[in-house]
Design an enzyme around this catalytic site. Sequence first.
Site, PDB file in Angstrom:
ATOM      1  N   GLU A  80       7.271   8.213  20.745  1.00 62.32           N
ATOM      2  CA  GLU A  80       7.705   6.330  20.206  1.00 62.32           C
ATOM      3  C   GLU A  80       8.866   7.168  19.286  1.00 62.32           C
ATOM      4  O   GLU A  80       9.584   6.587  18.439  1.00 62.32           O
ATOM      5  CB  GLU A  80       6.509   6.673  18.780  1.00 62.32           C
ATOM      6  CG  GLU A  80       5.383   6.073  19.105  1.00 62.32           C
ATOM      7  CD  GLU A  80       5.170   4.541  19.396  1.00 62.32           C
ATOM      8  OE1 GLU A  80       6.100   3.746  19.665  1.00 62.32           O
ATOM      9  OE2 GLU A  80       3.774   4.210  18.892  1.00 62.32           O
ATOM     10  N   HIS A  98       4.925   7.754  10.795  1.00 63.08           N
ATOM     11  CA  HIS A  98       4.348   6.605  11.415  1.00 63.08           C
ATOM     12  C   HIS A  98       3.012   7.234  11.838  1.00 63.08           C
ATOM     13  O   HIS A  98       2.231   8.421  12.151  1.00 63.08           O
ATOM     14  CB  HIS A  98       4.864   6.508  13.471  1.00 63.08           C
ATOM     15  CG  HIS A  98       3.953   5.800  14.302  1.00 63.08           C
ATOM     16  ND1 HIS A  98       2.775   4.719  13.779  1.00 63.08           N
ATOM     17  CD2 HIS A  98       3.206   5.623  15.606  1.00 63.08           C
ATOM     18  CE1 HIS A  98       2.499   4.444  14.593  1.00 63.08           C
ATOM     19  NE2 HIS A  98       2.357   5.630  15.678  1.00 63.08           N
ATOM     20  N   HIS A 100      -1.384   5.673  12.801  1.00 70.32           N
ATOM     21  CA  HIS A 100      -2.296   5.259  12.690  1.00 70.32           C
ATOM     22  C   HIS A 100      -3.516   5.551  11.967  1.00 70.32           C
ATOM     23  O   HIS A 100      -5.014   5.009  11.774  1.00 70.32           O
ATOM     24  CB  HIS A 100      -3.198   6.315  14.297  1.00 70.32           C
ATOM     25  CG  HIS A 100      -2.335   5.499  15.330  1.00 70.32           C
ATOM     26  ND1 HIS A 100      -2.785   6.170  16.733  1.00 70.32           N
ATOM     27  CD2 HIS A 100      -1.521   5.325  15.748  1.00 70.32           C
ATOM     28  CE1 HIS A 100      -1.743   6.120  17.335  1.00 70.32           C
ATOM     29  NE2 HIS A 100      -1.124   5.302  16.821  1.00 70.32           N
ATOM     30  N   TYR A 119      -0.443  -4.417  -7.048  1.00 73.69           N
ATOM     31  CA  TYR A 119       1.490  -4.102  -7.336  1.00 73.69           C
ATOM     32  C   TYR A 119       1.849  -2.901  -6.280  1.00 73.69           C
ATOM     33  O   TYR A 119       3.051  -2.748  -6.554  1.00 73.69           O
ATOM     34  CB  TYR A 119       1.517  -4.037  -8.728  1.00 73.69           C
ATOM     35  CG  TYR A 119       1.392  -2.867  -9.715  1.00 73.69           C
ATOM     36  CD1 TYR A 119       1.847  -1.814  -9.270  1.00 73.69           C
ATOM     37  CD2 TYR A 119      -0.196  -3.114 -10.483  1.00 73.69           C
ATOM     38  CE1 TYR A 119       1.312  -0.420  -9.817  1.00 73.69           C
ATOM     39  CE2 TYR A 119      -0.348  -1.909 -10.883  1.00 73.69           C
ATOM     40  CZ  TYR A 119       0.321  -0.217 -10.942  1.00 73.69           C
ATOM     41  OH  TYR A 119      -0.630   0.395 -11.933  1.00 73.69           O
ATOM     42  N   HIS A 160      -2.330  -1.175  16.100  1.00 76.67           N
ATOM     43  CA  HIS A 160      -1.285  -0.008  16.077  1.00 76.67           C
ATOM     44  C   HIS A 160      -1.724   1.287  15.094  1.00 76.67           C
ATOM     45  O   HIS A 160      -2.262   2.118  14.988  1.00 76.67           O
ATOM     46  CB  HIS A 160      -0.157  -0.192  16.814  1.00 76.67           C
ATOM     47  CG  HIS A 160       0.493   0.834  17.652  1.00 76.67           C
ATOM     48  ND1 HIS A 160       1.347   0.794  17.982  1.00 76.67           N
ATOM     49  CD2 HIS A 160       0.815   2.526  16.529  1.00 76.67           C
ATOM     50  CE1 HIS A 160       1.924   2.196  18.211  1.00 76.67           C
ATOM     51  NE2 HIS A 160       1.772   2.948  17.861  1.00 76.67           N
ATOM     52  N   TYR A 215      10.701   3.697 -14.277  1.00 80.57           N
ATOM     53  CA  TYR A 215       9.824   4.415 -14.314  1.00 80.57           C
ATOM     54  C   TYR A 215      10.042   5.447 -13.765  1.00 80.57           C
ATOM     55  O   TYR A 215      10.320   5.991 -12.711  1.00 80.57           O
ATOM     56  CB  TYR A 215       8.636   3.650 -12.880  1.00 80.57           C
ATOM     57  CG  TYR A 215       7.403   5.010 -12.850  1.00 80.57           C
ATOM     58  CD1 TYR A 215       6.466   4.213 -13.886  1.00 80.57           C
ATOM     59  CD2 TYR A 215       6.757   5.672 -11.635  1.00 80.57           C
ATOM     60  CE1 TYR A 215       5.014   5.012 -13.463  1.00 80.57           C
ATOM     61  CE2 TYR A 215       5.876   6.359 -11.628  1.00 80.57           C
ATOM     62  CZ  TYR A 215       4.934   5.822 -12.656  1.00 80.57           C
ATOM     63  OH  TYR A 215       3.891   6.730 -12.886  1.00 80.57           O
TER      64      TYR A 215
END
Length: 219
Positions: A80, A98, A100, A119, A160, A215
């Site tokens: 990837e 990344h 799955h 939110y 994916h 925040y």
Amino acid sequence: MSDGLQDAIARAWEGVVATARRTREEGLVVGTSGNVSARVGDLVLVTPSGVPYDKLGPGDAVGVDLEGRRVLGDLVPTSELPLHLAVYRGSRARAVVHTHAVHATAVSTLVPEVPLVHYAAALLGGPVRTAPYARYGTQELADNMLTALRDRTGCLLRNHGTVTYGDTLDEAYDRTAQLEWMCRVWLTASSVPGHSPSLLTPDQLTEVREALEGYGQPG
């Protein structure tokens, strides 16, 4: 290569491996699926292809330049790699995760955009989009992902998984975890017969984004 740069690369690689192991330990990937990277200058450190994360050590660092040429290590980079490089070329990201993840992947098969059920979407820049399907490891997938990431720090990849990025590995990982949790909430709420989840309006999400700017702890 200066000692300072070597130290920075060593620390970044340690973080990449720790984050990759965390994705497996917390159920966001199975086996060697998913991948993690971090950028140090023009060097991208990325998990290798097909190697169990618990087998990776300090001497297994894999680094490529922004064109994908391997410049560090002997292991083959993740398949990837085009996805990771596309994020770095198109943003100021310093880390990419990344996965799955189960619930997020399930949602990717159902909707073009994650419904505004919470939110937490504001933490990713707004409603999270689903990139059209393309085979893993292709430039087509990377291009589809970039479109879905416009003004966002995360997206789904249809059939994916997920992609998120941030200024640090911790930030990129937290966005992945928030996205997975949000998808789980929507799937859970929408599964109740005879009921549909209430959703936030765009104005309500904007209000949250503005509140998030102040925040946390100062400094």
